[in-house]
Every structure is written in structure tokens, then in C-alpha cells.
Design an enzyme around this catalytic site. Structure first.
Site, PDB file in Angstrom:
ATOM      1  N   SER A  53       0.679  -1.170  -0.143  1.00 61.11           N
ATOM      2  CA  SER A  53      -0.073  -0.122  -0.089  1.00 61.11           C
ATOM      3  C   SER A  53       0.928   1.316  -0.096  1.00 61.11           C
ATOM      4  O   SER A  53       0.161   2.365  -0.003  1.00 61.11           O
ATOM      5  CB  SER A  53      -0.817  -0.126   1.295  1.00 61.11           C
ATOM      6  OG  SER A  53      -2.075  -0.803   0.861  1.00 61.11           O
ATOM      7  N   LYS A  56      -0.078   3.538  -2.675  1.00 63.37           N
ATOM      8  CA  LYS A  56      -0.957   4.792  -2.703  1.00 63.37           C
ATOM      9  C   LYS A  56      -0.449   6.108  -2.415  1.00 63.37           C
ATOM     10  O   LYS A  56      -1.136   7.021  -2.415  1.00 63.37           O
ATOM     11  CB  LYS A  56      -2.117   4.425  -1.653  1.00 63.37           C
ATOM     12  CG  LYS A  56      -2.909   3.098  -1.583  1.00 63.37           C
ATOM     13  CD  LYS A  56      -3.676   2.939  -0.451  1.00 63.37           C
ATOM     14  CE  LYS A  56      -4.642   1.648  -0.809  1.00 63.37           C
ATOM     15  NZ  LYS A  56      -4.277   0.559  -0.538  1.00 63.37           N
ATOM     16  N   SER A 113      -6.421   3.311   4.135  1.00 67.92           N
ATOM     17  CA  SER A 113      -5.523   2.611   3.053  1.00 67.92           C
ATOM     18  C   SER A 113      -6.619   1.704   2.118  1.00 67.92           C
ATOM     19  O   SER A 113      -6.587   0.574   1.782  1.00 67.92           O
ATOM     20  CB  SER A 113      -4.553   1.580   3.434  1.00 67.92           C
ATOM     21  OG  SER A 113      -3.608   1.222   2.561  1.00 67.92           O
TER      22      SER A 113
END
Length: 415
Positions: A53, A56, A113
Site C-alpha cells: 500500500s 497509494k 488505505s
């Protein structure tokens, strides 16, 4: 046997972060001073890793860039497609056709997230996620992320989606540099949407002094990742840890690296001051092995939360009156050189091993590597010394180390 034991001490710095063999193979770390660009710590910094993640962060970079260009505004609505709504956790829980604002999307990406939101953002900006990933990769190249390839907007598993700890640090730097008006979102720890309060996965924000972002990440292939930025007294650093065995161990290690980095910065400032006063340098934290060797003394199960029992990986300063310049006597071999004083026996041993690998074999000869306990203001410290030297050889060793920017001072007999 002694060399084998010293090798094991160094190896423990990685094993403590990731007790399982496969976890240690995923480990990488990078710490840099944003003001000077100086690399304060790097371990496997250019080895390919799965971003999870941390991806992101790039999705947010693209979103912030669209805001800056005026292509969207914070109040614009983003509509979730069935494709976006199908993404697994971690997610916000979007249904196909449901909308959220751009500002809510920012918070959902940073705090929750949310994988479903990442896809919705990609489709909103570029029409489909595959095209968005191509644009992400192209922009990453422009930012100097030469070893990064994106295949999706969320970080969900894809064997072709890879990056490095150094590239993630470059991205963190770019986010802070290019979007000062939006960077504050990274310091938020919760938001409320549809009657549900979502809390951040990044426990360092608001807890570790100075940390104000950025992002955590995890998939099974990557281990536990973290990119963090901190500012103290106007001085900002970036720390990246990848491949942690658990969130708690990853966080404890990141805290260690951040504290060690600020110790190094402070020691560097103090060293400049002492140089101006024509005084000897005092053991600045420089050795990469030492930064993580401290963690080897911490049982993994105690590395929880704010890790109140974790000692910072720092160097203790020797008293000024112990750093005089001595005349080398012609005889006995009872001089020593001191190359550091540390808060753990493991760190002192690692320092001796690293010095031995600096091309000093001829000068060191049969010198005895010693880790000596000492007490300072009621605290247990450990000196790293090479003993059994004559004065001339001790001075030569320190001259060689100091020429390379390493700390060292000669210790006369009975000192």
C-alpha cells in the site's frame, strides 16, 4: 570463533526485524536527511521490493497533481464502479454507483488505505486503472524512481509491481516538496464517513516525536512496510522500512532508525562546533551496522506500541578531559584505540567488526578487540577498543580512521 560470533552480531540486526528467514530476505531500509540529501542509513536500499500500500503514495501524488493543475477540486464527486467496489480489504466499503468527494478519497487512501477508493480515483483521473498505472510509472521516472513499476493503484498483489526503499524515499520527498498545501493530510489520524470512524494504521503519527506522515503497507509477499517523515527543530528526515515481520516490529525498528538519525544529525552539529573550537571529535553515529544492531538486544515480543523499553541506537560521548593528545612512548604495547562507546554490547561488537573490515589489517596486526563495560551516571555503557598497541601504532590507526571521517582516539597506558 570470535569472528563468527561478531558476524552473528551483525546478522542479528536483520533477524531481529524479521525472525523468519523469508522475512529477513524482504528487509530493506533507507534513511535520509531532507535538508542536505545525506544518506544516514541504507540497507538493501536498491533491492527490488513489493510496495504494497505504499503504492497509494503515488496514487495520492497523482491526485494532488490534478488538484494543483485545477483539473479537479476537493468537493468534486468520485463515483465507484463495480470494479472498484469489488476490491478486497483494506477498503472503505464502497458500493457500485456510490460517490464520495475528492477530499474524502484523500483521507480514505491515507488513513484507511482503502483499495476500493484507489481504483475509483484511478478511474476518475484516467478512465481505467491500467492506464492510470502507466501514467503513475511515467511520473515515477520523472521523479527519479528509476527502479519502480506500477501495475495498479492500490498495491494489491502483482508480481510485476516493484520498487525500492530508495525510490519510496524519493516519492516521500516529492510529496512534501511539491504539495505543501496538501501534505498536512498525512498527519491526520482519523476521519468519519457514513457514520463510521476510521483510524490510521500508522501508529507513529502523533506518537513518535516529530513524525507527521506518510504511509504503511502490507501484503504477504512484501511483509510490513512503512514510509515515515519527521521534523524536529526545523530539520526533516525520511525513513523507509520494508519487509518487517509484523507491524509492531516494523514500527519499533522505524522508531530506532528515526532516533538514531536525529542522534547523528545532532552529533554532526556538535562535531562542527567542536571543530570550530579546535577540540577533538566525539564519536558521531556513523556506522550503518550500529543503527540496527541495537535492535538485536530487543526481544521481538516486546516491540509493541510506542516501545517504551527500546533504547535509542546512540553513541555516548567520552568526557572532554579524556580526549587529550598524548605523546607516544617508545615502548610497551599497552596503548589502545577507542572507536566508540555504546549503549549495548552488541553495538560495540558490531563497531569493532566494521573497523576491522576497513583495510587496517596491517596496522591492527595482533591487536586485541575488546568490548569493555563502563558506568556513566548510573548507566551501563560499552567501550569498543583495540588494545595491545604501541603508541606510534595507536596514533597511526586513529589518523587513518579520522582521514576517512571515522571517530577514534588513542588511549594511553592505564587510561
Amino acid at each position: 570463533m570470535a569472528r563468527i560470533l561478531l558476524f552473528l552480531v551483525c546478522a542479528l540486526s536483520v533477524i531481529a526485524l524479521a525472525p523468519r528467514a523469508e522475512a529477513s530476505e524482504r528487509y530493506a531500509a533507507f534513511v535520509a536527511d531532507m535538508q542536505t540529501g545525506e544518506v544516514l542509513h541504507a540497507r538493501r536500499a536498491d533491492a527490488l521490493r513489493y510496495p504494497a500500500s505504499l503504492t497509494k503514495m503515488m496514487t495520492l501524488y497523482m491526485l494532488f497533481d490534478a488538484l494543483e493543475r485545477g483539473e479537479i477540486v476537493l468537493d468534486d464527486s468520485i463515483t465507484a464502479s463495480s470494479e472498484a467496489a469489488s476490491r478486497p480489504a483494506s477498503r472503505l466499503g464502497l458500493r457500485a454507483g456510490q460517490t464520495l468527494t475528492v477530499e474524502t478519497a484523500i483521507r480514505a487512501l491515507i488513513i484507511q488505505s482503502a483499495n476500493d477508493v484507489a481504483v475509483a480515483v484511478a478511474e476518475h483521473l484516467e478512465g481505467d486503472e491500467a492506464r492510470f498505472a502507466e501514467v503513475m510509472t511515467a511520473r515515477a521516472r520523472e521523479l527519479g524512481m528509476a527502479n519502480t513499476v506500477f501495475r495498479n493503484a492500490s498495491g494489491l498483489p502483482d508480481a510485476r509491481q516493484q520498487t525500492t526503499a530508495r525510490d519510496i524515499a524519493r516519492l516521500a520527498y516529492a510529496l512534501h516538496r511539491d504539495f505543501p498545501d496538501y501534505y498536512a493530510y498525512f498527519s491526520e489520524t482519523r476521519f468519519r464517513w457514513n457514520g463510521v470512524t476510521h483510524r490510521t494504521h500508522n501508529t507513529l503519527v502523533g506518537d513518535q516525536p516529530g513524525v507527521d506522515g506518510l504511509k504503511t503497507g502490507y501484503i504477504r509477499a512484501s511483509g510490513f512496510n512503512l514510509a515515515a517523515s519527521a521534523e524536529r527543530d526545523g530539520h526533516r528526515i525520511i525513513a523507509v522500512v520494508m519487509g518487517g515481520a509484523s507491524a509492531s516490529v516494523r514500527d519499533a525498528h522505524a522508531r530506532e532508525l528515526i532516533e538514531a538519525a536525529y542522534s547523528a544529525i545532532n552529533a554532526r552539529s556538535e562535531s562542527r562546533m567542536l571543530a570550530a573550537l579546535n577540540m577533538p571529535r566525539l564519536n558521531p553515529v556513523r556506522e550503518q551496522e550500529i543503527l540496527t544492531a541495537e535492535l538485536s538486544t530487543l526481544p521481538a515480543q516486546t516491540a509493541q506500541g510506542s516501545a517504551p523499553g527500546v533504547p535509542a541506537a546512540r553513541v555516548e560521548l567520552e568526557p572532554l578531559d579524556g580526549l587529550r593528545t598524548y605523546s607516544a612512548p617508545e615502548t610497551p604495547s599497552d596503548w589502545a584505540v577507542q572507536v566508540g562507546a555504546y549503549t549495548s554490547q552488541a553495538a560495540a561488537s558490531a563497531r569493532l567488526e566494521s573497523v576491522a573490515m576497513m583495510g587496517l589489517h596491517t596496522l591492527l596486526g595482533d591487536a586485541q578487540a575488546r568490548v569493555e563495560p563502563m558506568q556513566r551516571n548510573g548507566r551501563q555503557l560499552w567501550r569498543a577498543r583495540y588494545a595491545g598497541l604501541d603508541g606510534s601504532r595507536a596514533q597511526s590507526i586513529c589518523q587513518r580512521l579520522e582521514a576517512s571521517g571515522e571517530s577514534c582516539f588513542a588511549v594511553p597506558p592505564a587510561a
